[in-house]
Design a protein around this motif. Sequence first.
Motif, short mmCIF file in Angstrom:
data_model
loop_
_atom_site.label_atom_id
_atom_site.label_comp_id
_atom_site.label_asym_id
_atom_site.label_seq_id
_atom_site.Cartn_x
_atom_site.Cartn_y
_atom_site.Cartn_z
N TRP A 1 54.04 -10.72 -98.21
CA TRP A 1 54.67 -11.94 -98.97
C TRP A 1 53.44 -12.76 -99.34
O TRP A 1 52.88 -13.22 -100.08
N PHE A 2 52.72 -13.14 -97.96
CA PHE A 2 51.63 -14.21 -98.02
C PHE A 2 50.27 -13.54 -98.16
O PHE A 2 49.45 -14.54 -98.69
N ILE A 3 50.04 -12.62 -97.71
CA ILE A 3 48.69 -12.13 -97.99
C ILE A 3 48.39 -11.14 -99.17
O ILE A 3 47.44 -11.30 -99.92
N PHE A 4 49.01 -10.07 -98.98
CA PHE A 4 48.64 -8.92 -100.21
C PHE A 4 49.25 -9.30 -101.49
O PHE A 4 48.63 -8.92 -102.48
N SER A 5 50.35 -10.28 -101.63
CA SER A 5 50.77 -11.04 -103.12
C SER A 5 49.80 -11.79 -103.47
O SER A 5 49.51 -11.94 -104.82
N TYR A 6 49.05 -12.61 -102.66
CA TYR A 6 48.11 -13.52 -103.28
C TYR A 6 46.82 -13.25 -104.46
O TYR A 6 47.11 -13.79 -105.37
N PRO A 7 46.16 -12.12 -103.97
CA PRO A 7 45.38 -11.76 -105.15
C PRO A 7 45.96 -11.35 -106.36
O PRO A 7 45.51 -11.68 -107.53
N LEU A 8 47.23 -10.64 -106.27
CA LEU A 8 47.96 -10.39 -107.36
C LEU A 8 48.49 -11.76 -108.11
O LEU A 8 48.51 -11.85 -109.48
N ILE A 9 49.03 -12.66 -107.66
CA ILE A 9 49.34 -13.96 -108.00
C ILE A 9 48.27 -14.64 -108.68
O ILE A 9 48.52 -15.21 -109.74
N LYS A 10 47.26 -14.56 -108.12
CA LYS A 10 45.97 -15.35 -108.64
C LYS A 10 45.39 -14.53 -109.93
O LYS A 10 44.92 -15.40 -110.68
N SER A 11 45.53 -13.39 -110.10
CA SER A 11 45.06 -12.57 -111.23
C SER A 11 46.06 -12.67 -112.36
O SER A 11 45.71 -12.01 -113.23
N THR A 12 47.35 -13.10 -112.08
CA THR A 12 48.37 -13.00 -113.05
C THR A 12 48.37 -14.27 -113.99
O THR A 12 48.66 -15.37 -113.42
N LYS A 13 48.07 -14.30 -115.22
CA LYS A 13 48.25 -15.57 -116.21
C LYS A 13 49.03 -15.12 -117.51
O LYS A 13 49.00 -13.87 -117.62
N PHE A 14 49.61 -16.15 -117.97
CA PHE A 14 50.53 -15.82 -119.40
C PHE A 14 49.84 -16.47 -120.39
O PHE A 14 49.18 -17.59 -120.14
N GLU A 15 50.01 -16.11 -121.56
CA GLU A 15 49.81 -16.93 -122.82
C GLU A 15 50.86 -16.18 -123.81
O GLU A 15 51.60 -15.28 -124.04
N VAL A 16 50.83 -17.37 -124.73
CA VAL A 16 51.68 -17.38 -125.57
C VAL A 16 51.00 -16.97 -127.09
O VAL A 16 50.00 -17.42 -127.43
N ARG A 17 51.54 -15.54 -127.74
CA ARG A 17 50.98 -15.10 -128.90
C ARG A 17 52.15 -14.93 -129.93
O ARG A 17 53.13 -14.25 -129.42
#
Length: 166
Positions: A74-90
């Motif tokens: 929850w706290f360590i392994f998810s952090y890089p995934l969370i930081k690399s996930t961005k959304f955009e509207v098209r």
Amino acid sequence: MAINSSFLQIAATVGMIFIAVSAIFIRMKAANRPINKKRIIIPPLGMSTGFLMFVVPETHIPWLWALIAFLVGWFIFSYPLIKSTKFEVRDGEVFVTSSKSFMFILVGLLIVRLVLHEVVYQYITVVQTGAVFFILAFGMLLHWRLYMLKHYNETYGSAFESSAKQ
């Protein structure tokens, strides 16, 4: 019928590598399709069926191990995934933007997981090691997907408000 623990360890390692490579390709392909709540929620729901492994007594681990594994995910392994996930509207739809670092993050997480697996395997059985790392992966995936759901709702709400004003 007992299965050789070396065979189980090799099979688990090959399986983890296959899953990581598959995740990279699926994620790259998914960047071309809009995201929705269903596509965010289904992976943790699907993965939760893996908890049925605990029906087998050999997979039982102490609650403290399970809690620690979940919290590390929850706290360590998810952090890089969370930081690399961005959304955009098209075109009025929400997309997960492709992150050039995502592939490196998945490979890095796989390497760290393999090293940790070798350390943990020295102290507990292969089956229990699998159980610990399943819970770690579930904690990682659940936190990441809850983050995605929250930010999808924010992004979708913003996109809807913007299109309503026009």
